[in-house]
Design an enzyme around this catalytic site. Structure first.
Site, PDB file in Angstrom:
ATOM      1  N   VAL A 170       1.137  -0.787  -0.390  1.00  0.00           N
ATOM      2  CA  VAL A 170      -0.027   0.086  -0.169  1.00  0.00           C
ATOM      3  C   VAL A 170       0.931   1.510   0.268  1.00  0.00           C
ATOM      4  O   VAL A 170       0.643   1.928  -0.695  1.00  0.00           O
ATOM      5  CB  VAL A 170      -1.194  -0.073   1.152  1.00  0.00           C
ATOM      6  CG1 VAL A 170      -1.663   1.205   1.163  1.00  0.00           C
ATOM      7  CG2 VAL A 170      -2.036  -1.286   0.430  1.00  0.00           C
ATOM      8  N   GLU A 171       1.614   1.307   0.823  1.00  0.00           N
ATOM      9  CA  GLU A 171       2.719   2.478   0.901  1.00  0.00           C
ATOM     10  C   GLU A 171       3.731   2.758  -0.710  1.00  0.00           C
ATOM     11  O   GLU A 171       3.107   3.641  -0.898  1.00  0.00           O
ATOM     12  CB  GLU A 171       3.999   2.633   1.901  1.00  0.00           C
ATOM     13  CG  GLU A 171       3.347   1.833   3.938  1.00  0.00           C
ATOM     14  CD  GLU A 171       2.664   3.426   3.980  1.00  0.00           C
ATOM     15  OE1 GLU A 171       2.913   4.588   3.513  1.00  0.00           O
ATOM     16  OE2 GLU A 171       1.699   3.905   5.344  1.00  0.00           O
TER      17      GLU A 171
END
Length: 342
Positions: free
Chosen positions: A125-126
């Site tokens: 996600v990051e």
């Protein structure tokens, strides 16, 4: 991240005024020079050297734009948010990352109690598994938010001044060039997008290289993400959430939703309010939070978040973020169990 805004041109009659109102370079700012003089000794700089370094930082208007909250009235949509992260390209990258770093993920799970799928979900996600780690000079981003934090939202300049101090400390310790390190518009760094202060407090040398490098060492990032969660209260073996159906009564719903992401109710208290927990949740001995995930014009989704769900939000204060991490990691684990290849 977002497209650049159109360039603004001042009218000829206002050009003189616009030039006069333009901000000074940071080397001409008394508040920036005071910051340099105040922190030089503790950071291992001569005052003149730190003044010279900070004078090379640049105010970045795009940073000021990106730090602002979305426009009032912007509808939240969990289904659309999830689709940004649980999608074929990111899943393929996640499978490849997990396959390449399987040993480190397993070792982090054993040492810190954080499942490999959660660590893989966060890194996916990051930064799309290291593919998107940010293109802003960190010194520019942090200086902008420290000394020119935009009006229109709660002032967090004090927080970012501390992060600037932590960044300079980090660069001194790890031998990094402060003018070369790049990250997000908020100054976050590396595979896991750690703020400098989090790097200094929670990052670990997981590849035993003798230094901590969250930008070039996926293993250090894996261990550091797991250590961050463990240090913020992650409980080994505890599920992140349980399925729940809310009561029809609006007053009872309001009571259950009021604490937001903070676990506040026992399973028995949820039942007393008319909520129906899944069987696994009914046996949960700790506190739970009722999490609402809005779906635009459609009906919201609800889950009962455990203490581990709350711990995930210490990484990013958002229930949508936490669920995206969980869903990405869970899907990756399911694909791996089914023998899916990158």
């Amino acid at each position: 991240m977002q497209a650049k805004p159109p360039r603004q041109h001042a009218a000829p009659a206002k050009a003189k005024h616009a030039k006069a109102a333009a901000p000074h370079a940071y080397g001409e700012r008394a508040d920036v020079m005071r910051f340099a003089d105040q922190h030089a000794q503790e950071l291992g700089y001569e005052p003149a050297a730190l003044r010279h370094l900070l004078a090379q930082a640049q105010r970045h208007p795009r940073v000021q734009q990106l730090i602002m909250p979305p426009p009032v009235g912007t509808a939240k949509d969990w289904a659309a948010y999830r689709a940004r992260f649980v999608e074929p390209r990111r899943l393929a990258a996640g499978l490849a990352f997990w396959q390449q770093h399987e040993a480190a993920l397993a070792r982090a799970e054993e040492r810190y109690g954080v499942p490999a799928e959660i660590v893989a979900g966060i890194i996916g996600v990051e930064t799309f598994y290291g593919q998107i780690m940010g293109g802003f000079r960190v010194i520019d981003a942090l200086a902008t938010l420290s000394f020119d934090f935009p009006p229109g939202r709660k002032d967090r300049s004090e927080f970012f001044r501390e992060e600037l101090r932590q960044f300079l400390l980090l660069c001194q310790r790890e031998g990094l060039d402060p003018l070369a390190v790049k990250g997000s518009y908020a100054g976050a760094l590396g595979y896991g997008q750690f703020m400098p202060g989090s790097w200094n407090r929670h990052a670990v040398d997981f590849d035993a290289s003798g230094r901590i490098d969250l930008i070039a060492s996926p293993e250090d990032a894996i261990g550091s993400v797991a250590n961050f969660l463990a240090n913020h209260g992650w409980q080994r073996g505890l599920p992140t959430h349980f399925e729940i159906a809310l009561p029809v009564d609006t007053a009872a719903r309001a009571t259950l939703l009021a604490p937001d992401i903070k676990p506040s109710f026992t399973a028995a208290q949820l039942a007393e309010q008319g909520a129906r927990l899944a069987e696994a949740g009914q046996a949960h001995a700790g506190l739970l939070a009722v999490i609402e995930l809005q779906n635009g014009d459609a009906a919201p989704s609800y889950v009962a978040g455990s203490e581990n769900f709350f711990t995930l939000t210490r990484y990013n204060w958002s229930s949508y973020y936490a669920m995206a991490v969980i869903e990405l990691g869970r899907t990756l684990a399911a694909w791996r169990a089914a023998g899916q290849k990158p």
